[in-house]
Design a protein around this motif. Structure first.
Motif, short mmCIF file in Angstrom:
data_model
loop_
_atom_site.label_atom_id
_atom_site.label_comp_id
_atom_site.label_asym_id
_atom_site.label_seq_id
_atom_site.Cartn_x
_atom_site.Cartn_y
_atom_site.Cartn_z
N THR A 141 76.66 4.08 -13.64
CA THR A 141 75.72 4.26 -12.53
C THR A 141 74.31 4.57 -13.04
N THR A 183 73.79 0.46 -7.89
CA THR A 183 74.92 1.39 -7.81
C THR A 183 75.36 1.62 -6.38
N LEU A 185 83.99 3.52 -10.76
CA LEU A 185 82.61 3.34 -11.21
C LEU A 185 82.20 4.56 -12.04
N ARG A 230 84.08 5.95 -6.10
CA ARG A 230 82.93 6.29 -6.94
C ARG A 230 83.36 6.92 -8.26
N SER A 261 84.11 1.11 -1.93
CA SER A 261 84.66 1.96 -0.88
C SER A 261 85.30 1.14 0.22
N GLN A 313 79.00 0.77 -4.97
CA GLN A 313 79.80 1.85 -4.42
C GLN A 313 80.26 1.54 -3.00
N ASP A 314 79.36 0.97 -2.18
CA ASP A 314 79.75 0.59 -0.82
C ASP A 314 80.83 -0.48 -0.85
#
Length: 284
Positions: free
Chosen positions: A145, A153, A140, A136, A161, A157-158
């Motif tokens: 975001t 977003t 990003l 994150r 990750s 982010q998922d």
């Protein structure tokens, strides 16, 4: 073959001796207390209750099953992704490129840094949580975001990750696949190229079948590594039940064995699926 088998037993003998002397009794005792209730801790007095602890985990506990299913889902998703990524990186690192040793060390570096205590000291949190924060914060930017909105977003982010975790968890698999690639005889590739085989055909007809034992090893390693990861919510929940607050060793033991049962079933399925692809040197 008998001599090779003897050498194998010699190599695993320290593990066998350590298991028999250190781990066998705690394992057997944990099975016993999973079917019992501890009446007196100081005198180690138990009362047999049958499947009551297992029924509690499956029916009464509102936390165990959702956490258990989330862990299973995460493992089933990450296991193939980690192995496909590790195989791809191993194929690249096996080529004759400049600074190949540096690239190999770079991909193996997370294995040395990400082993629990070191990473917790560096970042102060659990490894998976840190990986998500790194994705994150570094990949990003905050301005982006705000522009994309919460829904987009969250999806990005998922995704980031997951990529970070896969990269973080694939170091050992890359080394194993690289060792397997280097054990394949170059004469097989030379003969295939003489017969005008393409790189795609060489991969599917030579490389992948010859790598079947390494694929089996890495699949089992990835599954076991995922289920024994201390940062997993289910592992943390079992630890809290057993050692934090009013200790419930018998219930924690029952949840652990229920958790272990699925690991063994999944490993058994992997063996059944891969059995037709793995061949021993003694087989025709």
């Amino acid at each position: 073959m008998r001599r090779k088998s003897l050498f194998g037993y010699v190599f695993i003998s320290p593990w066998l001796v350590g298991t028999l002397l250190i781990f066998l009794y705690p394992i057997a005792y944990s099975i016993v207390i999973s079917f019992s209730e501890i009446v007196n801790v100081t005198e180690n007095e138990l009362r047999f209750v049958g499947l009551a602890n297992y029924v509690r985990a499956l029916v009464e506990d509102v936390t165990f099953i959702p956490t258990y299913l989330d862990t299973i889902q995460e493992t089933l998703v990450h296991t193939p992704l980690i192995n496909v990524f590790a195989m791809y990186i191993a194929l690249l690192l096996n080529r004759d490129i400049r600074c190949r040793g540096l690239f190999r060390a770079t991909f193996f570096l997370p294995v040395m840094l990400g082993t629990g205590f070191i990473m917790q000291q560096l970042l102060g949190q659990k490894v998976d949580a840190d990986a998500m924060e790194m994705a994150r914060g570094l990949l990003l930017p905050e301005q982006l975001t705000l522009y994309l909105g919460p829904s987009v977003t969250g999806f990005i982010q998922d995704f980031l990750s997951q990529i970070t975790i896969i990269l973080w968890k694939s170091g050992v698999q890359i080394i194993i696949y690289l060792a397997g690639l280097q054990s394949i005889s170059p004469s097989l590739y030379e003969a295939a190229r003489v017969d005008s085989a393409t790189e795609w055909e060489i991969f599917w007809l030579i490389t992948l079948p010859m790598m079947a034992p390494m694929i089996l090893l890495n699949l089992i390693y990835t599954v076991v590594d995922s289920f024994t990861d201390a940062s997993k919510p289910i592992v943390d929940y079992i630890y809290q039940i057993g050692f934090e607050g009013p200790s419930q060793f018998e219930y924690a033991s029952a949840m652990s064995w229920f958790y272990f049962l699925f690991v063994m079933i999944l490993i058994g399925i992997i063996f059944l699926v891969m059995r037709r692809f793995v061949r021993n040197a003694s087989e025709k």
